[in-house]
Scaffold this motif. Structure first.
Motif, PDB file in Angstrom:
ATOM      1  N   TYR A 288       1.136  -0.988   0.019  1.00  0.00           N
ATOM      2  CA  TYR A 288       0.312   0.412   0.613  1.00  0.00           C
ATOM      3  C   TYR A 288       1.600   1.075   0.020  1.00  0.00           C
ATOM      4  N   MET A 289       2.485   1.268   0.565  1.00  0.00           N
ATOM      5  CA  MET A 289       3.165   2.119   0.198  1.00  0.00           C
ATOM      6  C   MET A 289       3.622   3.145  -0.955  1.00  0.00           C
ATOM      7  N   GLY A 290       3.470   1.875  -2.380  1.00  0.00           N
ATOM      8  CA  GLY A 290       3.689   2.224  -3.680  1.00  0.00           C
ATOM      9  C   GLY A 290       4.835   2.649  -3.372  1.00  0.00           C
TER      10      GLY A 290
ATOM     11  N   ILE B 263      -0.683  10.100  -0.380  1.00  0.00           N
ATOM     12  CA  ILE B 263      -0.262  10.894  -1.040  1.00  0.00           C
ATOM     13  C   ILE B 263       1.932  11.228  -1.728  1.00  0.00           C
ATOM     14  N   PRO B 264       1.819  10.352  -2.484  1.00  0.00           N
ATOM     15  CA  PRO B 264       3.393  10.523  -2.776  1.00  0.00           C
ATOM     16  C   PRO B 264       4.581  11.165  -2.883  1.00  0.00           C
ATOM     17  N   MET B 265       5.711  10.981  -2.337  1.00  0.00           N
ATOM     18  CA  MET B 265       6.475  11.836  -2.009  1.00  0.00           C
ATOM     19  C   MET B 265       7.316  10.732  -2.196  1.00  0.00           C
TER      20      MET B 265
ATOM     21  N   PRO C  14      10.256  13.173   4.049  1.00  0.00           N
ATOM     22  CA  PRO C  14       9.508  12.967   4.864  1.00  0.00           C
ATOM     23  C   PRO C  14       9.974  13.471   6.211  1.00  0.00           C
ATOM     24  N   TYR C  15      10.874  13.143   6.716  1.00  0.00           N
ATOM     25  CA  TYR C  15      11.489  13.745   7.903  1.00  0.00           C
ATOM     26  C   TYR C  15      13.008  14.922   7.916  1.00  0.00           C
TER      27      TYR C  15
ATOM     28  N   TYR D 189      13.971   7.326  -4.529  1.00  0.00           N
ATOM     29  CA  TYR D 189      12.399   6.652  -4.585  1.00  0.00           C
ATOM     30  C   TYR D 189      11.252   7.300  -4.572  1.00  0.00           C
ATOM     31  N   ILE D 190       9.799   7.030  -4.797  1.00  0.00           N
ATOM     32  CA  ILE D 190       8.518   7.116  -4.416  1.00  0.00           C
ATOM     33  C   ILE D 190       7.667   6.299  -3.958  1.00  0.00           C
ATOM     34  N   VAL D 191       7.350   7.227  -2.509  1.00  0.00           N
ATOM     35  CA  VAL D 191       6.322   6.045  -1.496  1.00  0.00           C
ATOM     36  C   VAL D 191       5.418   7.203  -1.140  1.00  0.00           C
ATOM     37  N   THR D 192       4.495   5.938  -0.594  1.00  0.00           N
ATOM     38  CA  THR D 192       3.411   6.909  -0.361  1.00  0.00           C
ATOM     39  C   THR D 192       2.862   6.608   1.114  1.00  0.00           C
TER      40      THR D 192
END
Length: 156
Positions: free
Chosen positions: A36-38, A65-67, A90-91, A57-60
């Protein structure tokens, strides 16, 4: 500035060579990340791990919301440990140490993640009910996936 730490250990019934080969290959990160984290690697996973390697990476992680997440492998000691640090993502801080150690009947895998949430006091307020449970969920998924892939460790 509040820095949090996540510390996990897991024993695997495999050799240090097999553990290192799997865990130090950036392509395998998708395998041990919840679907589910894509999770998708954009670049940097085309060579064996080395210090200075940049992986994108791309992660959701939340709210679909993709980041973009960019990490650098800062330290590598063959079959012992490696460190990845977030450069963008994100951190406010992400410093993840991966240790491997031979034990009777297999290998002990230890992770120590030091991280800081952005947004100051707001980030600290959402940590206990959003960020910490999500990280625990991700690492629990990884634990189960590694057991599925390599089997349950039996105490010798």
């Amino acid at each position: 500035m509040k820095v949090y730490t996540l510390h996990t250990k897991q024993n695997l019934p495999i050799s240090i060579e097999e553990a290192w080969e799997f865990l130090s290959d950036p392509k395998n990160l998708k395998t041990i990340t919840p679907e589910y984290m894509g999770f998708k690697t954009l670049s940097g996973d085309d060579r064996p791990m080395f210090a200075g390697q940049i992986i994108q990476y791309i992660v959701t992680p939340v709210f679909n919301i993709p980041m973009k997440w960019v990490t650098e492998i800062t330290h590598v000691v063959d079959k012992k440990y490696f460190v990845d640090e977030q450069r963008f993502g994100p951190y406010a801080l992400w410093h993840h140490k991966h240790f491997l150690q031979e034990i009777p009947g297999g290998v002990e895998m230890e992770d120590i993640v030091d991280y800081k949430i952005p947004l100051g006091i707001i980030g600290q307020m959402v940590h206990p009910f959003l960020v910490k449970p999500k990280l625990n969920e991700i690492f629990n998924y990884r634990r189960k996936k590694l057991i599925e892939l390599f089997g349950e460790f039996k105490t010798v």
